[in-house]
Structures are given as structure tokens and as C-alpha cells.
Design a protein around this motif. Structure first.
Motif, short mmCIF file in Angstrom:
data_model
loop_
_atom_site.label_atom_id
_atom_site.label_comp_id
_atom_site.label_asym_id
_atom_site.label_seq_id
_atom_site.Cartn_x
_atom_site.Cartn_y
_atom_site.Cartn_z
N GLU A 84 -10.77 -19.73 38.77
CA GLU A 84 -11.56 -20.18 37.75
C GLU A 84 -12.71 -18.95 37.39
O GLU A 84 -13.10 -18.09 38.58
N GLU A 85 -12.55 -18.31 36.03
CA GLU A 85 -13.10 -17.18 35.75
C GLU A 85 -14.57 -17.66 35.34
O GLU A 85 -14.67 -18.27 34.56
N LEU A 86 -15.47 -17.25 36.14
CA LEU A 86 -16.84 -17.42 36.29
C LEU A 86 -17.74 -16.16 36.58
O LEU A 86 -17.16 -15.01 37.19
N ALA A 87 -18.90 -16.24 36.22
CA ALA A 87 -20.01 -15.34 36.70
C ALA A 87 -20.41 -15.20 38.12
O ALA A 87 -20.05 -16.60 38.84
N VAL A 88 -20.63 -14.37 38.82
CA VAL A 88 -20.83 -14.05 40.10
C VAL A 88 -21.85 -15.26 40.73
O VAL A 88 -21.66 -16.28 41.71
#
Length: 312
Positions: free
Chosen positions: A63-67
């Protein structure tokens, strides 16, 4: 940057538990879920790990997500691994979760990394050697620092330095954007011979493609000369849920030179992350074997045997 070879499953999918009578060594996880910020190094590193786990019989999801979202997901058990815990810039984000017993720092998967503000060599040779030198040339820099994604530790440190007027950065501004956009803008400025300062780190292809110098810090601003360690962050109960996945995560330590190669192939040569990983793995079984020492695949075979059978 988009993550190649992402495996998506129904949002309602849950972790399947094995029979209570099963031996403790048997895998309890069916799917291993990675939180991946849009950083090339973590993207390929996660892809390599995912392909190894798939060869061992697991399903994976990236999943590409903010830290900040990733760390919350790991803490809440919605994600199983985050391979980009940069210290010290993410210390204040991760350590409270460690103290609360919600996450574990499984291993320092990259050691000896460096991050901080960089300038092109021609700017350095003109007199900008330290963060303290920036403001003397503020007009040439348009009093602007190019940063990466909002919410990251280095951006937090830069905003704090600006708020506290450390190194005379009080009236500077931080322009946050994606890593790809930041580097594209910096590259354009350097191509035109303009002055620019931006967030740099290694391992990364920028250190190969551009002639950069890392600035010295000033006023203990914490925005330069940052010697970094990159941690793998997992839920605190991962070992209990799946001892083999946990052991792999604690042994997955990447050589800086290998990650430089991955990032160069993925970002600079613009090759898909799944292609970079699938070509690298069978060419480096000696390294892979150290990561999988004592680890079993879901079918009970030694993990390295399962990996070789999958890729050969």
C-alpha cells in the motif's frame, strides 16, 4: 512514484488463523501487508521482500501511503511491515509507538545512511559549505528549500528550524512535494546552473547522477549531516502471529551498494520494481540465503529451497 507489481485484495480480507492444534512453527499469516511511502529505495526493498515471501507461499499486498498513515497502520495491526523507518528523522514518530508496545523495531535494514540538505558542487565551491551559509545567499536560493513528502521526519525538522529561526532560516520556506517532483525541479535548476538546496540522502541514485555536496549542520538545527539508520518496523505481535515472517524481517539487512543498484535501475533506468527484484534475486542467492537462514516456507520446506524452486 507508483509501486509496480502491487497485489490488491478485497478490503474486507482478514488474517486467517491456522488450527489451534497446529505446531507453533506453522505460519499463521496468509497475507503480509507492506506500507510503502513513495520512495524508490523503500519501494524496491519492499518488492524484493514481497517476492521472497510469495515464493515462500504467502500472498502480499503493498500500500502506497504517507509515513504517518503507515505507522498508524502498523500500530493498529492493519499493516505487517514498514521498511523505511529512517532514524533520527523519524525517531519522534516511531519511538512513542515502541514505548506503548504497539510496534517493534525488528532490525536496522540499512546502516550508515546519510541524509540532510544538499547543494550542487558549484554552489558549494562558491562558498555554501554549511546550513549557516545559506542565508547569506538567500536571494539566489529564493529563500526556498525543496523538500519531500509532507509529514516526513526531515520535513518536520526543517519546519522546526524555520519556526525557531535556527541558522537564520526564519523567513525561509519549505516547498513540500513528492520525491520525484522535488528531484525533477532540482535537476532542472542544476541544468540551468541555478542555485538550489534540497533534501538529499543516500543510498539513492541522485548521488550517482548529480554532483552533490552534503552541507554541514549549524545551530544544532538537525537538518544536515544526519547519520541515519533505516529500521524495519513491524507490529509488536508479529513474532507471535508468524515466527517465520518475523525471523525473515529481523534478518533482512540490505547492503547499501545493493540498494543503490536497485534504486538506480528503478528510478534512473525507469525499470519496473517487480522486474528489478525478479532479476536480482536469482543472481544473489548467497545474500538471500543469509536473509532466510532458519526460516521455513509455509509448506515446511527451508525457505531458501522454496525461493530457488520458484525462481529457477
Amino acid at each position: 512514484m507508483p509501486i509496480s507489481h502491487c497485489r490488491r485484495h478485497l478490503l474486507g480480507a482478514t488474517l486467517a488463523l491456522t488450527s489451534l492444534a497446529a505446531p507453533l512453527a506453522q505460519a499463521d499469516l496468509e497475507e503480509v501487508r507492506f506500507g510503502v511511502p513513495p520512495w524508490p529505495g523503500v519501494t524496491v526493498k519492499s518488492e524484493v521482500a514481497a517476492q521472497l515471501l510469495e515464493a515462500m507461499g504467502y500472498e502480499t499486498r503493498q500500500e502506497e501511503l504517507a509515513v504517518s498513515v503507515i505507522l498508524n497502520g502498523v500500530a493498529e495491526g492493519d499493516l505487517d511491515a514498514y521498511l523505511g523507518g529512517w532514524y533520527p528523522v523519524q525517531t519522534d514518530m516511531v519511538e512513542p509507538l515502541v514505548a506503548d508496545g504497539k510496534v517493534e523495531k525488528a532490525v536496522a535494514n540499512i546502516q550508515g545512511a546519510v541524509s540532510g540538505l544538499v547543494v550542487p558542487r558549484y554552489v558549494y565551491e562558491a562558498g555554501v559549505e554549511s546550513v549557516a551559509d545559506l542565508n547569506a545567499y538567500r536571494e539566489r536560493f529564493d529563500a526556498t528549500i525543496l523538500g519531500i513528502e509532507a509529514g516526513t521526519g526531515i520535513n518536520t525538522a526543517l519546519n522546526a528550524a524555520i519556526d525557531e529561526n535556527l541558522a537564520d532560516l526564519g523567513d525561509w520556506k519549505l516547498r513540500e512535494s513528492s520525491t520525484a517532483a522535488m528531484l525533477a525541479q532540482a535537476e532542472q535548476k542544476m541544468r540551468d546552473g541555478q542555485w538550489v538546496t534540497f533534501v538529499g540522502w543516500e543510498p539513492h541514485w541522485m548521488n550517482v547522477s548529480f554532483d552533490l555536496v552534503y552541507l554541514e549542520d549549524a545551530d544544532d538545527a538537525g537538518v544536515a549531516q544526519i547519520e541515519s539508520t533505516v529500521w524495519t518496523v513491524v507490529p509488536s505481535d508479529l513474532k507471535e502471529r508468524d515466527g517465520d515472517v518475523h525471523r525473515f524481517m529481523t534478518q533482512y539487512v540490505v547492503d547499501t551498494a545493493d540498494q543503490n543498484d536497485w534504486v538506480h535501475a528503478y528510478s534512473y533506468e525507469e525499470r519496473p520494481a517487480d522486474e528489478v527484484a525478479s532479476e536480482w534475486i536469482p543472481a544473489h542467492y548467497d545474500t538471500v540465503a543469509t536473509w532466510l537462514e532458519g526460516v521455513e516456507a509455509r509448506d515446511g520446506r527451508p525457505a531458501i529451497e522454496a525461493v530457488k524452486a520458484h525462481f529457477d
